[in-house]
Design a protein around this motif. Structure first.
Motif, mmCIF file in Angstrom:
data_model
loop_
_atom_site.group_PDB
_atom_site.id
_atom_site.type_symbol
_atom_site.label_atom_id
_atom_site.label_comp_id
_atom_site.label_asym_id
_atom_site.label_seq_id
_atom_site.Cartn_x
_atom_site.Cartn_y
_atom_site.Cartn_z
ATOM 1 N N GLY A 68 -0.689 1.201 -18.097
ATOM 2 C CA GLY A 68 -0.589 2.213 -17.048
ATOM 3 C C GLY A 68 -1.045 1.664 -15.715
ATOM 4 O O GLY A 68 -0.375 1.795 -14.730
ATOM 5 N N GLY A 69 -2.195 1.039 -15.692
ATOM 6 C CA GLY A 69 -2.701 0.414 -14.485
ATOM 7 C C GLY A 69 -2.670 1.320 -13.286
ATOM 8 O O GLY A 69 -3.061 2.480 -13.350
ATOM 9 N N LEU A 70 -2.201 0.777 -12.186
ATOM 10 C CA LEU A 70 -2.198 1.497 -10.917
ATOM 11 C C LEU A 70 -1.334 2.748 -10.952
ATOM 12 O O LEU A 70 -1.571 3.684 -10.195
ATOM 13 N N ASP A 71 -0.353 2.783 -11.845
ATOM 14 C CA ASP A 71 0.515 3.967 -11.943
ATOM 15 C C ASP A 71 -0.264 5.219 -12.328
ATOM 16 O O ASP A 71 0.187 6.332 -12.061
ATOM 17 N N ALA A 72 -1.420 5.036 -12.962
ATOM 18 C CA ALA A 72 -2.231 6.173 -13.394
ATOM 19 C C ALA A 72 -3.002 6.804 -12.234
ATOM 20 O O ALA A 72 -3.520 7.909 -12.371
ATOM 21 N N PRO A 75 -2.361 7.981 -4.830
ATOM 22 C CA PRO A 75 -2.424 7.058 -3.689
ATOM 23 C C PRO A 75 -3.839 6.960 -3.096
ATOM 24 O O PRO A 75 -4.285 5.869 -2.717
ATOM 25 N N ARG A 76 -4.575 8.053 -3.023
ATOM 26 C CA ARG A 76 -5.944 8.035 -2.472
ATOM 27 C C ARG A 76 -6.863 7.224 -3.388
ATOM 28 O O ARG A 76 -7.707 6.481 -2.919
ATOM 29 N N GLU A 77 -6.697 7.373 -4.699
ATOM 30 C CA GLU A 77 -7.525 6.608 -5.633
ATOM 31 C C GLU A 77 -7.245 5.116 -5.519
ATOM 32 O O GLU A 77 -8.162 4.297 -5.607
ATOM 33 N N VAL A 78 -5.991 4.757 -5.268
ATOM 34 C CA VAL A 78 -5.651 3.340 -5.050
ATOM 35 C C VAL A 78 -6.352 2.839 -3.786
ATOM 36 O O VAL A 78 -6.912 1.733 -3.777
ATOM 37 N N GLU A 79 -6.349 3.639 -2.724
ATOM 38 C CA GLU A 79 -7.047 3.264 -1.487
ATOM 39 C C GLU A 79 -8.535 3.026 -1.751
ATOM 40 O O GLU A 79 -9.110 2.044 -1.279
ATOM 41 N N VAL A 80 -9.143 3.936 -2.491
ATOM 42 C CA VAL A 80 -10.570 3.820 -2.797
ATOM 43 C C VAL A 80 -10.823 2.567 -3.625
ATOM 44 O O VAL A 80 -11.754 1.802 -3.353
ATOM 45 N N LEU A 81 -9.983 2.316 -4.625
ATOM 46 C CA LEU A 81 -10.133 1.116 -5.456
ATOM 47 C C LEU A 81 -10.012 -0.148 -4.608
ATOM 48 O O LEU A 81 -10.793 -1.096 -4.771
ATOM 49 N N GLU A 82 -9.066 -0.165 -3.700
ATOM 50 C CA GLU A 82 -8.897 -1.319 -2.812
ATOM 51 C C GLU A 82 -10.162 -1.556 -1.982
ATOM 52 O O GLU A 82 -10.630 -2.688 -1.843
ATOM 53 N N HIS A 107 -13.617 10.407 -6.376
ATOM 54 C CA HIS A 107 -12.465 9.509 -6.527
ATOM 55 C C HIS A 107 -12.827 8.302 -7.395
ATOM 56 O O HIS A 107 -12.045 7.895 -8.252
ATOM 57 N N ILE A 108 -14.012 7.742 -7.166
ATOM 58 C CA ILE A 108 -14.441 6.583 -7.951
ATOM 59 C C ILE A 108 -14.560 6.967 -9.424
ATOM 60 O O ILE A 108 -14.117 6.213 -10.308
ATOM 61 N N GLY A 109 -15.117 8.127 -9.695
ATOM 62 C CA GLY A 109 -15.208 8.596 -11.078
ATOM 63 C C GLY A 109 -13.843 8.724 -11.732
ATOM 64 O O GLY A 109 -13.660 8.331 -12.896
ATOM 65 N N HIS A 110 -12.864 9.241 -10.982
ATOM 66 C CA HIS A 110 -11.500 9.362 -11.512
ATOM 67 C C HIS A 110 -10.897 7.989 -11.769
ATOM 68 O O HIS A 110 -10.238 7.782 -12.794
ATOM 69 N N VAL A 111 -11.099 7.057 -10.836
ATOM 70 C CA VAL A 111 -10.577 5.694 -11.008
ATOM 71 C C VAL A 111 -11.159 5.075 -12.278
ATOM 72 O O VAL A 111 -10.430 4.521 -13.113
ATOM 73 N N PHE A 112 -12.480 5.159 -12.434
ATOM 74 C CA PHE A 112 -13.138 4.579 -13.608
ATOM 75 C C PHE A 112 -12.602 5.204 -14.890
ATOM 76 O O PHE A 112 -12.330 4.508 -15.866
ATOM 77 N N ALA A 113 -12.458 6.523 -14.898
ATOM 78 C CA ALA A 113 -11.993 7.215 -16.099
ATOM 79 C C ALA A 113 -10.542 6.859 -16.425
ATOM 80 O O ALA A 113 -10.218 6.547 -17.571
ATOM 81 N N PHE A 126 -10.445 -5.590 -11.431
ATOM 82 C CA PHE A 126 -9.149 -4.913 -11.538
ATOM 83 C C PHE A 126 -8.399 -4.993 -10.207
ATOM 84 O O PHE A 126 -7.204 -5.293 -10.174
ATOM 85 N N ALA A 127 -9.099 -4.727 -9.110
ATOM 86 C CA ALA A 127 -8.469 -4.769 -7.782
ATOM 87 C C ALA A 127 -7.934 -6.163 -7.468
ATOM 88 O O ALA A 127 -6.825 -6.306 -6.939
ATOM 89 N N PHE A 128 -8.689 -7.199 -7.822
ATOM 90 C CA PHE A 128 -8.222 -8.574 -7.603
ATOM 91 C C PHE A 128 -7.038 -8.879 -8.506
ATOM 92 O O PHE A 128 -6.026 -9.432 -8.059
ATOM 93 N N ASP A 129 -7.152 -8.524 -9.786
ATOM 94 C CA ASP A 129 -6.092 -8.826 -10.753
ATOM 95 C C ASP A 129 -4.779 -8.145 -10.420
ATOM 96 O O ASP A 129 -3.717 -8.629 -10.776
ATOM 97 N N HIS A 130 -4.838 -7.007 -9.734
ATOM 98 C CA HIS A 130 -3.632 -6.259 -9.419
ATOM 99 C C HIS A 130 -3.195 -6.420 -7.958
ATOM 100 O O HIS A 130 -2.379 -5.643 -7.462
#
Length: 141
Positions: A68-72, A75-82, A107-113, A126-130
C-alpha cells in the motif's frame, strides 16, 4: 552528540543510548545551531555524512514494509511524512503547514498507523526509501 569520529560503532552506541542528534565536529555553526534547536523541540538530527549508514543499518534489521505504501496516505499525511523525513520537529512542521501542533501529532499518528511504523526513525527511513527526501543538508524555509 558532537564527535570527531565517523565510526559506525560510536554512532550505533550513541543512538542506542538515546541520542536525538549526531553531528560530526566541523559542522557549520548554522547546522549546529539548527540541530540543537531541533533536538530541544523534540525532533532529531543526523549529520548528512552519517545518514546513509543509519539508513543501511536500519534497513538490515527492519521488518518488510507493508503493502500500500504512500497510496494509503492522504496528501496532507504525505506532506507531513516528507517533513518528518527532512528532520523537522512537530513545531516546525506545524509552522511550515500552518497547522496546530496537535493537528500535526494527529497526522503523524495516522501515518504511523497506516504504514505500520513504530517510530520517527522508521518514518524517516520510509520517506527516504520512497523518494520523498534525499540525503543531504535540510532545505531552508
Amino acid at each position: 552528540m558532537l564527535t570527531t569520529f565517523e565510526d559506525e560503532e560510536i554512532l550505533a552506541a550513541a543512538l542506542r543510548a538515546g541520542a536525538a542528534g549526531f553531528l560530526l565536529k566541523g559542522v557549520p555553526a548554522e547546522d549546529l545551531q539548527r540541530a540543537v534547536q531541533t533536538v530541544a523541540e523534540g525532533g532529531s538530527w543526523l549529520d548528512p555524512a552519517v545518514t546513509g549508514k543509519v539508513l543501511a543499518t536500519y534497513r538490515d534489521g527492519a521488518p518488510p514494509m507493508p503493502s500500500g505504501g504512500l497510496d494509503a496516505l492522504t496528501p496532507r499525511e504525505v506532506e507531513v511524512l516528507e517533513l518528518i523525513g527532512t528532520g523537522l520537529s512537530n513545531a516546525e512542521i506545524a509552522d511550515r503547514l500552518t497547522l496546530s501542533e496537535g493537528t500535526v501529532k494527529s497526522h503523524i499518528g495516522h501515518v504511523f498507523a497506516k504504514l505500520h511504523l513504530r517510530d520517527r526513525a522508521a518514518a524517516v527511513v520510509f520517506a527516504f526509501d520512497h523518494g520523498l527526501v534525499r540525503p543531504g543538508p535540510r532545505p531552508e524555509g
